[in-house]
Scaffold this motif. Structure first.
Motif, PDB file in Angstrom:
ATOM      1  N   LYS A 114      -6.666  -0.852   3.287  1.00 45.02           N
ATOM      2  CA  LYS A 114      -6.725   0.523   2.677  1.00 45.02           C
ATOM      3  C   LYS A 114      -6.536   0.350   1.271  1.00 45.02           C
ATOM      4  N   SER A 128       0.866  -1.186  -0.239  1.00 42.22           N
ATOM      5  CA  SER A 128       0.194  -0.052  -0.052  1.00 42.22           C
ATOM      6  C   SER A 128       0.974   1.409  -0.100  1.00 42.22           C
ATOM      7  N   ILE A 186       8.447  -4.647  10.418  1.00 41.06           N
ATOM      8  CA  ILE A 186       7.868  -5.199  11.425  1.00 41.06           C
ATOM      9  C   ILE A 186       7.572  -6.685  11.112  1.00 41.06           C
ATOM     10  N   GLU A 222      -4.663  -7.117  13.024  1.00 34.63           N
ATOM     11  CA  GLU A 222      -5.280  -5.567  13.205  1.00 34.63           C
ATOM     12  C   GLU A 222      -4.362  -4.781  11.915  1.00 34.63           C
ATOM     13  N   LEU A 223      -3.169  -5.046  12.030  1.00 35.42           N
ATOM     14  CA  LEU A 223      -2.189  -4.111  10.915  1.00 35.42           C
ATOM     15  C   LEU A 223      -2.434  -4.681   9.632  1.00 35.42           C
ATOM     16  N   ARG A 248      -5.054  -5.803   8.479  1.00 34.45           N
ATOM     17  CA  ARG A 248      -6.462  -5.282   8.019  1.00 34.45           C
ATOM     18  C   ARG A 248      -6.296  -3.880   7.864  1.00 34.45           C
ATOM     19  N   ILE A 249      -5.503  -3.002   8.547  1.00 31.05           N
ATOM     20  CA  ILE A 249      -5.430  -1.516   8.185  1.00 31.05           C
ATOM     21  C   ILE A 249      -4.622  -1.475   6.953  1.00 31.05           C
ATOM     22  N   VAL A 250      -3.538  -2.168   6.786  1.00 27.96           N
ATOM     23  CA  VAL A 250      -2.735  -1.926   5.567  1.00 27.96           C
ATOM     24  C   VAL A 250      -3.241  -2.337   4.415  1.00 27.96           C
ATOM     25  N   ALA A 252       6.050 -10.710  11.724  1.00 28.35           N
ATOM     26  CA  ALA A 252       4.848 -11.263  12.007  1.00 28.35           C
ATOM     27  C   ALA A 252       3.818 -10.166  12.519  1.00 28.35           C
ATOM     28  N   PRO A 253       3.380  -9.358  11.672  1.00 29.41           N
ATOM     29  CA  PRO A 253       2.461  -8.192  11.817  1.00 29.41           C
ATOM     30  C   PRO A 253       1.132  -8.820  12.483  1.00 29.41           C
ATOM     31  N   SER A 254       0.560  -8.194  13.173  1.00 33.83           N
ATOM     32  CA  SER A 254      -0.527  -8.626  13.874  1.00 33.83           C
ATOM     33  C   SER A 254      -1.813  -8.405  12.903  1.00 33.83           C
ATOM     34  N   ASN A 257       0.381   5.286   0.875  1.00 32.42           N
ATOM     35  CA  ASN A 257      -0.561   6.531   1.680  1.00 32.42           C
ATOM     36  C   ASN A 257       0.013   7.629   1.559  1.00 32.42           C
TER      37      ASN A 257
END
Lengths: 89, 99
Positions: free
Chosen positions: A89, A34, A75, A81-82, A84-86, A77-79, A36
């Motif tokens: 988007k 992504s 980063i 939540e991250l 989904r956000i990344v 092993a991103p979680s 931004n």
């Protein structure tokens, strides 16, 4: 596709961002996730790949700098939540 | 209809750069069981704001971890925790995301 790590780079402007993306794609095995461009002229790039590939991508951009890199991070092993956000988007 | 985040505590922090927000967001999500309502720019140079929802103890632990993780990457513009938000808070929270 689940990536093992994210490489995050923040540069000024979209033109520099495209150059950095090109550098990273050529030097290591990462995928573009992504871009931004909403935050005050800074462009935040997120690339996905294995931990070693993400680290190699960040090092490639920081070693031969085309432009000023405000911030770079890897980063592992991103979680969820991250992810989904990344990738959402 | 009841929103997804009704009655959950709110944790918000603003940092200087969006990349630092991603790092802090990841640290927060790994520390406690929280859900991220949104990441939005705050028109302060190149800053961004992250909104976290969840139980009050989770949100507190997540905020500390987030601020600690973001220390090397950027300054903290603002941070606060609302233990029990009011009734119509979700409208205000959702309004400016992705604007």
């Amino acid at each position: 596709m689940r990536y093992g790590a994210y490489a995050i780079i923040e540069v000024l402007g979209s033109a520099n961002a495209v150059i950095c993306i090109d550098q990273m794609l050529k030097t290591s095995d990462v995928h573009f996730l992504s871009k931004n461009t909403k935050c005050g002229g800074h462009t935040t790039l997120v690339m996905g790949g294995e931990v070693s590939a993400a680290q190699a991508a960040v090092d490639a951009v920081k070693d031969n700098q085309v432009c000023e890199v405000f911030m770079s991070a890897v980063i592992s092993a991103p979680s969820d939540e991250l992810r989904r956000i990344v990738e959402g988007k | 209809m009841a929103g997804k985040y009704d009655g959950q505590a709110i944790g918000m922090f603003e940092l200087d750069s969006l990349g630092a927000c991603y790092v802090a967001l990841d640290a927060a999500a790994k520390t406690a069981n929280i859900s991220v309502q949104g990441v939005e720019r705050n028109r302060l140079k190149s800053g961004a704001c992250v909104k976290i929802r969840g139980g009050i103890s989770d949100v507190k632990a997540a905020m500390e971890a987030a601020i600690l993780a973001a220390a090397p990457y950027g300054k903290v513009t603002a941070q606060n925790v609302i233990a029990s938000p009011g009734e119509g808070i979700d409208v205000a929270m959702e309004m400016t995301i992705n604007k």
